[in-house]
Design a protein around this motif. Structure first.
Motif, mmCIF file in Angstrom:
data_model
loop_
_atom_site.group_PDB
_atom_site.id
_atom_site.type_symbol
_atom_site.label_atom_id
_atom_site.label_comp_id
_atom_site.label_asym_id
_atom_site.label_seq_id
_atom_site.Cartn_x
_atom_site.Cartn_y
_atom_site.Cartn_z
ATOM 1 N N HIS A 224 -22.661 -61.645 71.328
ATOM 2 C CA HIS A 224 -22.782 -61.867 72.573
ATOM 3 C C HIS A 224 -24.441 -61.645 72.605
ATOM 4 N N TRP A 225 -24.722 -60.380 72.081
ATOM 5 C CA TRP A 225 -26.390 -60.042 72.225
ATOM 6 C C TRP A 225 -27.267 -61.090 71.394
ATOM 7 N N PHE A 226 -26.749 -61.507 70.182
ATOM 8 C CA PHE A 226 -27.413 -62.486 69.471
ATOM 9 C C PHE A 226 -27.652 -63.978 70.336
ATOM 10 N N GLY A 227 -26.701 -64.016 71.161
ATOM 11 C CA GLY A 227 -26.686 -65.468 72.019
ATOM 12 C C GLY A 227 -27.646 -65.202 73.173
ATOM 13 N N GLU A 228 -27.441 -64.047 73.651
ATOM 14 C CA GLU A 228 -28.365 -63.880 74.779
ATOM 15 C C GLU A 228 -30.017 -63.781 74.181
ATOM 16 N N HIS A 229 -30.052 -63.563 72.873
ATOM 17 C CA HIS A 229 -31.514 -63.654 72.141
ATOM 18 C C HIS A 229 -31.866 -64.863 71.382
ATOM 19 N N GLY A 230 -31.186 -65.902 71.818
ATOM 20 C CA GLY A 230 -31.574 -67.188 71.516
ATOM 21 C C GLY A 230 -30.832 -67.682 70.279
ATOM 22 N N LYS A 231 -29.770 -67.142 69.694
ATOM 23 C CA LYS A 231 -28.866 -67.753 68.642
ATOM 24 C C LYS A 231 -27.676 -68.610 69.063
ATOM 25 N N HIS A 232 -27.907 -69.946 68.694
ATOM 26 C CA HIS A 232 -26.895 -70.918 69.162
ATOM 27 C C HIS A 232 -25.504 -70.653 68.201
ATOM 28 N N ASN A 233 -24.594 -71.123 68.765
ATOM 29 C CA ASN A 233 -23.125 -71.128 68.179
ATOM 30 C C ASN A 233 -23.097 -71.285 66.575
ATOM 31 N N ARG A 234 -23.851 -72.572 66.394
ATOM 32 C CA ARG A 234 -23.801 -72.707 64.875
ATOM 33 C C ARG A 234 -24.524 -71.825 63.961
ATOM 34 N N GLU A 235 -25.534 -71.206 64.609
ATOM 35 C CA GLU A 235 -26.134 -69.983 63.753
ATOM 36 C C GLU A 235 -25.343 -68.839 63.606
ATOM 37 N N LEU A 236 -24.456 -68.671 64.736
ATOM 38 C CA LEU A 236 -23.496 -67.461 64.887
ATOM 39 C C LEU A 236 -22.562 -67.734 63.949
ATOM 40 N N VAL A 237 -21.926 -68.776 63.582
ATOM 41 C CA VAL A 237 -20.994 -69.228 62.420
ATOM 42 C C VAL A 237 -21.487 -69.009 61.311
ATOM 43 N N ARG A 238 -22.660 -69.142 61.041
ATOM 44 C CA ARG A 238 -23.384 -69.173 59.649
ATOM 45 C C ARG A 238 -23.528 -67.534 59.589
ATOM 46 N N MET A 239 -23.919 -66.659 60.376
ATOM 47 C CA MET A 239 -24.168 -65.505 60.340
ATOM 48 C C MET A 239 -22.918 -64.619 59.783
ATOM 49 N N PHE A 240 -21.842 -65.024 60.469
ATOM 50 C CA PHE A 240 -20.841 -64.332 60.030
ATOM 51 C C PHE A 240 -20.016 -64.707 58.765
ATOM 52 N N ARG A 241 -20.358 -66.154 58.309
ATOM 53 C CA ARG A 241 -19.744 -66.869 57.184
ATOM 54 C C ARG A 241 -20.582 -66.744 56.080
ATOM 55 N N SER A 242 -20.769 -65.530 55.465
ATOM 56 C CA SER A 242 -21.326 -65.331 54.231
ATOM 57 C C SER A 242 -20.465 -64.791 53.167
ATOM 58 N N TYR A 243 -20.864 -63.841 52.470
ATOM 59 C CA TYR A 243 -20.090 -63.108 51.175
ATOM 60 C C TYR A 243 -18.835 -62.494 51.720
ATOM 61 N N ASN A 244 -18.755 -62.135 53.010
ATOM 62 C CA ASN A 244 -17.596 -61.542 53.636
ATOM 63 C C ASN A 244 -16.711 -62.436 54.539
ATOM 64 N N ALA A 245 -17.020 -63.801 54.456
ATOM 65 C CA ALA A 245 -16.634 -64.575 55.545
ATOM 66 C C ALA A 245 -15.104 -64.593 55.906
ATOM 67 N N TYR A 246 -14.026 -64.340 54.843
ATOM 68 C CA TYR A 246 -12.606 -64.167 55.336
ATOM 69 C C TYR A 246 -12.170 -62.698 55.394
ATOM 70 N N ALA A 247 -13.257 -61.789 55.629
ATOM 71 C CA ALA A 247 -12.872 -60.602 56.081
ATOM 72 C C ALA A 247 -12.363 -60.552 57.574
ATOM 73 N N GLU A 248 -11.183 -59.981 57.803
ATOM 74 C CA GLU A 248 -10.764 -60.619 59.077
ATOM 75 C C GLU A 248 -11.651 -60.393 60.438
ATOM 76 N N PRO A 249 -12.413 -59.479 60.630
ATOM 77 C CA PRO A 249 -13.268 -59.320 61.965
ATOM 78 C C PRO A 249 -14.515 -60.510 61.771
ATOM 79 N N PHE A 250 -15.004 -60.449 60.679
ATOM 80 C CA PHE A 250 -15.925 -61.860 60.275
ATOM 81 C C PHE A 250 -15.334 -63.013 60.782
ATOM 82 N N ARG A 251 -14.114 -63.401 59.914
ATOM 83 C CA ARG A 251 -13.651 -64.629 60.187
ATOM 84 C C ARG A 251 -13.167 -64.895 61.573
#
Ligand code: SF4
Ligand code: SF4
Ligand code: SF4
Length: 259
Positions: A224-251
């Motif tokens: 939510h904080w990232f969103g308020e500071h200009g991150k779009h949904n597409r960028e949020l998906v990519r941020m949480f989807r890297s080396y630990n993409a399938y760890a439950e909270p990040f997924r």
């Protein structure tokens, strides 16, 4: 342990880049102490020695990606008194878990000339999805000091001293200026488990979460904080989807922003 003899250690590999095994080799001086304290029975990255099990401690790197993997891990579990998974591949499915968000056949069709010969599972999954795991050591790659601590703890029959708190704690401890507060740089440190010593913020960049989710991470608040500071949904998906993409909270957080 094994009747007064040295405890038997084995290092196993599944789908992975070998980087976590290299962290063990990178222990250099400490490795001599480890080698004196245990009998290294199987460690293909370091030696062609093979001593049959059962083993006192097994370190497992890599994720389960094929039907053969899914069978083999059960044999390793049966022959191991203690089984410790090492790295993002083994604890969360790794970068190869990006396949889990799509049809894996879309990838095999593009990569291989004859995809019909590829026998792979639809998902890349952590070892704990298949067998009981005694301890999970995070990181991509793991931190060598944490690895030595975990091995020493299991050999001594005590709980490993590996923190579950966030990278922010390490940042504060080393006196690093917060890149989010000072520069507005997006940083996953508040939701990522400590272990690296907060390297990236020390070099003026945000954390991208290679140690995976910390205990009780509030990913939605951070997103939510990232969103308020200009991150779009597409960028949020990519941020949480890297080396630990399938760890439950990040997924869950990446899927919440997928449209
Ligand atoms: S966790 Fe990272 S460093 Fe370790 S094996 Fe997987 S990809 Fe390599
Ligand atoms: S730079 Fe990142 S890890 Fe460091 S204190 Fe700020 S938010 Fe936390
Ligand atoms: S990405 Fe985060 S967890 Fe990984 S080394 Fe950098 S600061 Fe540490």
């Amino acid at each position: 342990m094994s009747d007064g003899k040295k405890p038997k250690l084995a290092v196993w590999k599944f789908a992975s880049c070998d980087g976590c095994q290299l962290s063990l080799l990178d222990c250099e001086d400490e490795l001599l102490a480890v080698a004196e304290a245990v009998q290294i029975c199987y460690f293909p990255e370091a030696t062609d020695t093979f001593v049959k099990g059962p083993y006192d401690v097994s370190l497992v790197e890599g994720s389960i990606t094929t039907p053969h993997d899914a069978e083999r891990i059960h044999g390793i579990r049966r022959s191991s008194k203690t089984l410790i998974t090492i790295g993002a591949c083994a604890t969360a499915g790794g970068i190869q878990a990006l396949r889990n968000f799509r049809d894996v056949k879309d990838f095999t069709r593009i990569v291989y000339a004859s995809p019909e010969y590829i026998d792979t599972l639809g998902k890349s999954t952590p070892i704990a999805d298949h067998v009981k795991v005694d301890f999970e050591l995070r990181g991509c790659p793991i931190n060598k000091s944490q690895l030595i601590e975990v091995i020493a703890a299991f050999l001594a029959g005590r709980k490993p001293n590996v923190p579950a708190y966030s990278v922010c704690m390490e940042c504060k401890r080393r006196g690093t200026v917060c890149v989010m507060v000072a520069h507005g740089t997006a940083c996953l440190g508040p939701v990522t488990q400590a272990g690296c010593g907060a390297i990236c913020p020390a070099y003026d960049r945000g954390c991208y979460g290679c140690f995976g989710p910390k205990e009780t991470p509030n990913t939605s608040s951070l997103a939510h904080w990232f969103g308020e500071h200009g991150k779009h949904n597409r960028e949020l998906v990519r941020m949480f989807r890297s080396y630990n993409a399938y760890a439950e909270p990040f997924r869950a957080e990446s899927e919440a922003h997928e449209q």
